[in-house]
Design an enzyme around this catalytic site. Structure first.
Site, PDB file in Angstrom:
ATOM      1  N   ALA A 182       1.153  -1.076  -0.291  1.00 32.11           N
ATOM      2  CA  ALA A 182      -0.045   0.392   0.139  1.00 32.11           C
ATOM      3  C   ALA A 182       0.751   1.216  -0.086  1.00 32.11           C
ATOM      4  O   ALA A 182       0.877   2.286  -1.064  1.00 32.11           O
ATOM      5  CB  ALA A 182      -1.163   0.199   1.779  1.00 32.11           C
ATOM      6  N   LYS A 207       7.835   6.096  16.589  1.00 35.42           N
ATOM      7  CA  LYS A 207       6.216   5.165  15.509  1.00 35.42           C
ATOM      8  C   LYS A 207       6.539   4.426  15.928  1.00 35.42           C
ATOM      9  O   LYS A 207       5.469   3.136  16.135  1.00 35.42           O
ATOM     10  CB  LYS A 207       6.588   5.648  14.185  1.00 35.42           C
ATOM     11  N   ALA A 221      -3.100   3.625   4.114  1.00 37.94           N
ATOM     12  CA  ALA A 221      -3.726   3.555   2.638  1.00 37.94           C
ATOM     13  C   ALA A 221      -4.044   1.930   2.749  1.00 37.94           C
ATOM     14  O   ALA A 221      -2.973   1.525   4.020  1.00 37.94           O
ATOM     15  CB  ALA A 221      -2.411   3.060   2.030  1.00 37.94           C
ATOM     16  N   ASN A 276      -1.296  -1.083  17.043  1.00 37.16           N
ATOM     17  CA  ASN A 276      -1.192  -2.993  16.272  1.00 37.16           C
ATOM     18  C   ASN A 276      -2.187  -4.159  16.410  1.00 37.16           C
ATOM     19  O   ASN A 276      -3.314  -4.273  16.366  1.00 37.16           O
ATOM     20  CB  ASN A 276      -0.274  -3.172  15.100  1.00 37.16           C
TER      21      ASN A 276
HETATM   22  O1  PAF Z   1       0.314   0.116  10.325  1.00 36.79           O
HETATM   23  C1  PAF Z   1      -0.667   0.902  10.633  1.00 36.79           C
HETATM   24  O2  PAF Z   1      -1.851   0.613  10.553  1.00 36.79           O
HETATM   25  C2  PAF Z   1      -0.121   2.502  11.089  1.00 36.79           C
HETATM   26  O3  PAF Z   1       1.351   2.258  11.236  1.00 36.79           O
HETATM   27  C3  PAF Z   1      -0.908   3.214  12.149  1.00 36.79           C
HETATM   28  C4  PAF Z   1      -0.781   4.127  12.714  1.00 36.79           C
HETATM   29  C5  PAF Z   1      -1.113   2.739  13.259  1.00 36.79           C
HETATM   30  C6  PAF Z   1      -2.685   3.609  11.600  1.00 36.79           C
HETATM   31  O4  PAF Z   1      -3.201   2.253  11.817  1.00 36.79           O
END
Ligand code: PAF
Length: 297
Positions: free
Chosen positions: A12, A183, A125, A191
């Site tokens: 994506a 991040k 995405a 997740n």
């Molecule tokens: O992995 C993901 O889906 C993205 O990094 C995040 C920021 C958690 C948003 O869904």
């Protein structure tokens, strides 16, 4: 400086990079992984459909002015870098763009002489089919030199400018490792919880998840500190809730991987925290629990 962008895989985020390149009239090529389909269409955030028109990938090898963007999962990275190391000129810049950690070390091993950049993006995405990508959330991208491959101006500015066309807006970070750890905390919290509970990101606002999310942030902060990366716990927890808010409608990448029975990125996310914590003698019970639960799915 002329440049041609080369995008590995057909994920994506790779699709978004391709769309950005095409819309900014930057020549680009797509290199799907063996056995994978070539991306054809990106549905832009305004709903418009963009039919991708890459240059043919077969005829010309990569040169020193070719940028290689690697938006692969960290679990796919080793095989990809091993396959590319002999055909990639050592001057070609490489940008690694993936969730979780571990790419920097692999690039050090397999591409020791290339200029390597690390990036993290908050664009949302997902793939609706093997060839079709939908851009669901506008985000931003942080970019910096890999600490294991220090690079310099004017290359840094050049790569930032190209990445800005592909997946901007781009912010250059001298402390890219800090951005990657931030991040990482976002991914460690959002997740696995969304994948395990089969929910969109926004449902993590419910009070039942507050204690787990806070503890995940505490554990990530402790491990980061032991690895000499200083994160502020309050700011980190705020960042996680901010992302939950901004991506409330989205299903996380791990949720999608589990739903489509694909390999998840758990090893490079909570698995990375568990491994680093073990080496440093730190207890991370919540990350361990989430890691094992996703592994057992
Ligand atoms: O992995 C993901 O889906 C993205 O990094 C995040 C920021 C958690 C948003 O869904």
């Amino acid at each position: 400086m002329s440049v041609r962008v080369n995008i590995l895989g057909s994920g994506a985020i790779g699709g978004l990079c391709a769309a950005g390149a095409q819309l900014s009239a930057t020549p680009f090529r797509l290199w799907p992984r063996p056995g994978s389909a070539m991306l054809t269409t990106v549905e832009l955030i305004n709903g418009e459909l963009l039919n991708l028109a890459p240059e043919s990938a077969r005829d010309k090898p990569l040169t020193a002015t070719d940028l290689l963007i690697v938006p692969l999962k960290v679990t796919q990275l080793k095989d990809a870098l091993k396959a590319w190391r002999y055909s990639l000129p050592s001057e070609s810049p490489v940008v690694l763009l993936h969730n979780g950690m571990g790419g920097m070390e692999l690039a050090e091993k397999y591409l020791p002489d290339n200029p390597v950049f690390l990036a993290t993006t908050s664009h949302g995405a997902f793939k609706t089919s093997t060839t079709y990508i939908r851009h669901t959330g506008k985000g931003e991208t942080m970019l910096g030199s890999s600490p294991r491959h220090p690079t310099q101006m004017p290359l840094n500015t050049h790569i930032a400018e190209i990445m800005n066309r592909c997946i901007g807006p781009v912010t250059w970070r001298d402390d890219i490792e800090t951005a990657l750890w931030q991040k990482l905390a976002v991914n460690c919290a959002i997740n696995p919880l969304t994948a395990l509970n089969n929910i969109p990101n926004g449902e993590l606002r419910a009070t039942q998840y507050l204690a787990t999310i806070t503890t995940v942030c505490e554990e990530v902060c402790a491990v980061a500190g032991a690895c000499k990366v200083d994160l502020n716990l309050t700011a980190l927890t705020e960042l996680v809730f901010n992302v939950i808010e901004r991506t409330a409608e989205n299903f996380s990448s791990m949720h999608q991987d589990v739903r489509h029975k694909r390999t998840t990125e758990i090893e490079g996310i909570n698995g990375y925290i568990v491994k680093r914590a073990k080496k440093k003698g730190i207890d991370v019970p919540i990350n361990t629990l989430l890691y094992n639960a996703v592994k057992n799915l």
